[in-house]
Enzyme design. Structure first.
Site, short mmCIF file in Angstrom:
data_model
loop_
_atom_site.label_atom_id
_atom_site.label_comp_id
_atom_site.label_asym_id
_atom_site.label_seq_id
_atom_site.Cartn_x
_atom_site.Cartn_y
_atom_site.Cartn_z
N TYR A 299 3.36 -6.31 11.84
CA TYR A 299 2.58 -5.47 11.11
C TYR A 299 3.34 -4.57 9.93
CZ TYR A 299 -0.64 -1.59 10.47
OH TYR A 299 -1.73 -0.61 9.84
N LYS B 142 2.37 -4.77 5.80
CA LYS B 142 2.19 -3.47 5.13
C LYS B 142 3.35 -3.35 4.06
CE LYS B 142 -1.83 -2.48 6.78
NZ LYS B 142 -3.14 -2.27 5.76
N SER C 273 0.34 1.40 4.79
CA SER C 273 0.47 1.99 6.02
C SER C 273 2.02 2.72 5.92
CB SER C 273 0.65 1.25 7.35
OG SER C 273 1.00 1.69 8.21
#
Length: 283
Positions: free
Chosen positions: A163, A167, A150
């Site tokens: 998150y 990633k 990401s």
């Protein structure tokens, strides 16, 4: 433009998070190339529905699809996925570690969501790499491992720190993996970091059914994956309808500059650097 040499009719692809979104789009595309498909996800009913979609989307409808309920955060379940795939297909040409979840949490909140996001997004990829890579190298055939990262793991915007951490870990793991593969004698496996832009999926839509104008469809992400992997690209960074590849590159370079130039962290979002960043984008 030729596809990656692993993408051949009769060979097999294993895709985690394959019941929807980018994973399902990849499964449909690989099946359309005549490949055999193993899709893994948490919900058996969602897997059954996805298998029907893949079959319907495949000319002739004679694609071989197996479905494997799997929690990728649990190594024993990923190992079971490997055994199912090799028992069914004999070898694996493509491993796509794509399963992901959100939201996580900020630096000191939502500890339970931190556990889940790190478990799926990062440990899920680690488990896939550990479970499959030695066997894929041992085949002696062209193969590829695609890990879904990401932009949040590269530029790390404020908000969902958990998150971002997950990633960022996928990025570092995949870079190390490709370095190891290219330095392994006789290895014909390549690794690739797929970095989608804003993509309309169930996870990103938040319950909305209509795709926003700025977002890409999952199929567009897979179009770029095939094009870029066919050229041998490692970093497959997708634009979207709002953000160009050039703007992405500038954002990435600016983020690295926080360290190189000893700026405050996440300076792109700091009021003291608002004008400087805007000017930088214009240059």
């Amino acid at each position: 433009m030729a596809n990656h040499p692993a993408l051949q009719a009769g060979r097999a692809a294993v895709i985690t998070g394959g019941a929807s979104g980018i994973g399902l789009a990849a499964a449909k595309r690989f099946a359309g190339l005549g490949m055999k498909i193993a899709i893994a996800d948490l919900d058996p009913s969602a897997l059954d529905a996805a298998a029907a979609v893949i079959d319907e989307a495949t000319p002739g409808g004679d694609v071989q699809v197996i479905t494997v309920p799997c929690d990728v955060s649990r190594m024993e379940e990923v190992q079971a996925l490997r055994e199912r795939a090799y028992d069914a297909f004999g070898d694996v040409a493509v491993l796509m570690n794509n399963a992901g979840t959100a939201p996580g949490g900020g630096p000191f909140d939502h500890y339970d969501r931190w556990q889940r996001v790190i478990g799926v997004n990062l440990w899920g990829v680690i488990n896939g790499v550990h479970a499959f890579t030695p066997a894929m190298i041992g085949q002696g055939t062209d193969a590829m491992i695609v890990n879904t990262g990401s932009k949040q793991g590269i530029t790390c915007p404020p908000g969902d720190t958990a998150y971002n951490v997950s990633k960022a870990g996928v990025k570092v793991l995949t870079e190390g993996l490709q370095h190891e593969l290219r330095n392994t004698e006789g290895c014909r496996v390549s690794a690739h970091l797929l970095v989608p832009g804003w993509t309309h999926t169930a996870m990103t839509a938040g319950g909305a059914t209509e795709k926003p104008d700025g977002a890409w469809w999952p199929d567009q992400v897979i179009d770029l994956l095939l094009e870029a992997s066919g050229k041998g690209d490692f970093y497959i960074i997708c634009p979207d309808n709002d953000v160009t590849r050039e703007v992405d590159a500038k954002r990435i370079v600016w983020a690295a500059g926080d360290i190189a130039e000893n700026r405050v962290p996440l300076s792109r979002w700091h009021p003291d650097y608002k004008e400087a960043f805007a000017d930088y984008l214009k240059r």
